[in-house]
Design an enzyme around this catalytic site. Structure first.
Site, short mmCIF file in Angstrom:
data_model
loop_
_atom_site.label_atom_id
_atom_site.label_comp_id
_atom_site.label_asym_id
_atom_site.label_seq_id
_atom_site.Cartn_x
_atom_site.Cartn_y
_atom_site.Cartn_z
N HIS A 30 0.86 -1.18 0.00
CA HIS A 30 0.00 0.00 0.00
C HIS A 30 0.89 1.24 0.00
O HIS A 30 1.86 1.31 0.76
CB HIS A 30 -0.92 0.00 1.22
CG HIS A 30 -1.93 1.10 1.18
ND1 HIS A 30 -2.68 1.37 0.07
CD2 HIS A 30 -2.32 2.00 2.13
CE1 HIS A 30 -3.48 2.39 0.31
NE2 HIS A 30 -3.28 2.80 1.56
N HIS A 42 -3.44 8.96 1.17
CA HIS A 42 -3.35 7.79 0.31
C HIS A 42 -4.71 7.49 -0.31
O HIS A 42 -5.75 7.98 0.14
CB HIS A 42 -2.82 6.58 1.08
CG HIS A 42 -3.51 6.31 2.39
ND1 HIS A 42 -4.12 5.12 2.69
CD2 HIS A 42 -3.68 7.09 3.50
CE1 HIS A 42 -4.64 5.16 3.91
NE2 HIS A 42 -4.39 6.34 4.41
N CYS A 152 -3.39 2.70 -5.49
CA CYS A 152 -2.71 3.57 -4.53
C CYS A 152 -1.31 3.98 -5.01
O CYS A 152 -0.86 5.10 -4.75
CB CYS A 152 -2.62 2.90 -3.16
SG CYS A 152 -1.81 1.28 -3.16
#
Length: 258
Positions: A30, A42, A152
């Site tokens: 991530h 994010h 992401c």
């Protein structure tokens, strides 16, 4: 940071850093932008994901802050928004290790890091510009989340470079998505060698060569199907649905989420 790892200490973080943490048994990571004051902006799924329709969707559930049973006192509770969120560093890491994504790496270093999603040949913009993009997208969104085309890592790379892949029938900026697809693709493309040779080393070398070539060609710093898009222009087009062609030679941007 070095050849084998991009791991860093929290004390070395600075606003504008592109950071990431591995999830799901190191299958997927991530990514986000550190903006200072222990905060990370994010891009998350937030119920909007356009998935692959395969078992990979179950494996790649990594994009989101920590979902602890005890609410974080410093983070705003997640809701059904546009997917761009701000979390404290602890919630972003979700118990994982902190790594920093590298920019402006040499071709040799890029290829030496066999795992995609850790570095790029592309040049980062100044840190203040990066933070501005991240904060602007926090208020305005980044479109529909898609594992392979708008995830992401794509968000963080756009914040760092301002570069956007316009043709959404192709892969996005994400290096880790290229790695996930590139490995099996390399194996398939090298399979015909079995018809002319039984040398397993030759087949392995060919598969590695195909994999490295695909990663190199798909890197945001090497692609030609990208343009520099001001963040204000991007969000205006997402909001109004007027995502027409930005340059005559390039296809249109995707329609916004419904």
């Amino acid at each position: 940071m070095g050849l084998l790892s991009n791991r860093i200490e929290r004390s070395s973080l600075k606003p504008g850093d592109h950071i990431y943490s591995w999830r799901t048994a190191y299958i997927y990571a991530h990514h986000g932008i550190y903006v200072g004051d222990n905060k990370v902006i994010h891009f998350t799924r937030r119920g909007q994901e356009v998935g692959t329709g395969t078992v990979l969707d179950a494996l790649l559930v990594s994009s989101g802050p920590n979902r602890s049973l005890v609410p974080c006192p410093t983070c705003v509770p997640a809701g059904q928004g546009h997917g761009v969120v701000s979390s404290c560093l602890d919630c972003f890491l979700a118990g994982g290790i902190l790594y920093r994504f590298e920019y402006s790496v040499s071709p040799a270093l890029f290829l030496a890091k066999a795992r995609g999603g850790t570095c790029t040949l592309a040049v980062s913009d100044p840190d203040d510009v990066v933070v501005h993009r991240a904060k602007y997208l926090l208020d305005n969104g980044f479109g529909c989340y898609n594992v392979f085309k708008n995830n992401c890592e794509d968000f963080a790379i756009y914040c760092k470079t301002g570069l956007l892949v316009l043709d959404h029938s192709t892969m996005g900026q994400s290096g880790q998505a290229v790695s996930i697809i590139g490995g099996p693709l390399a194996a398939v493309l090298s399979t015909p060698l079995r018809l002319v040779t039984t040398n397993v080393y030759g087949m392995v070398a060919t598969a590695i060569g195909v994999y490295c070539a695909s990663r190199y060609a798909a890197d945001i710093g090497m692609r030609r199907d990208v343009v520099k898009v001001p963040v204000e222009e991007l969000t205006r087009r997402l909001a109004t649905g007027t995502l027409q062609v930005l340059e005559p030679s390039l296809p249109p941007l995707p329609a916004p989420c419904s």
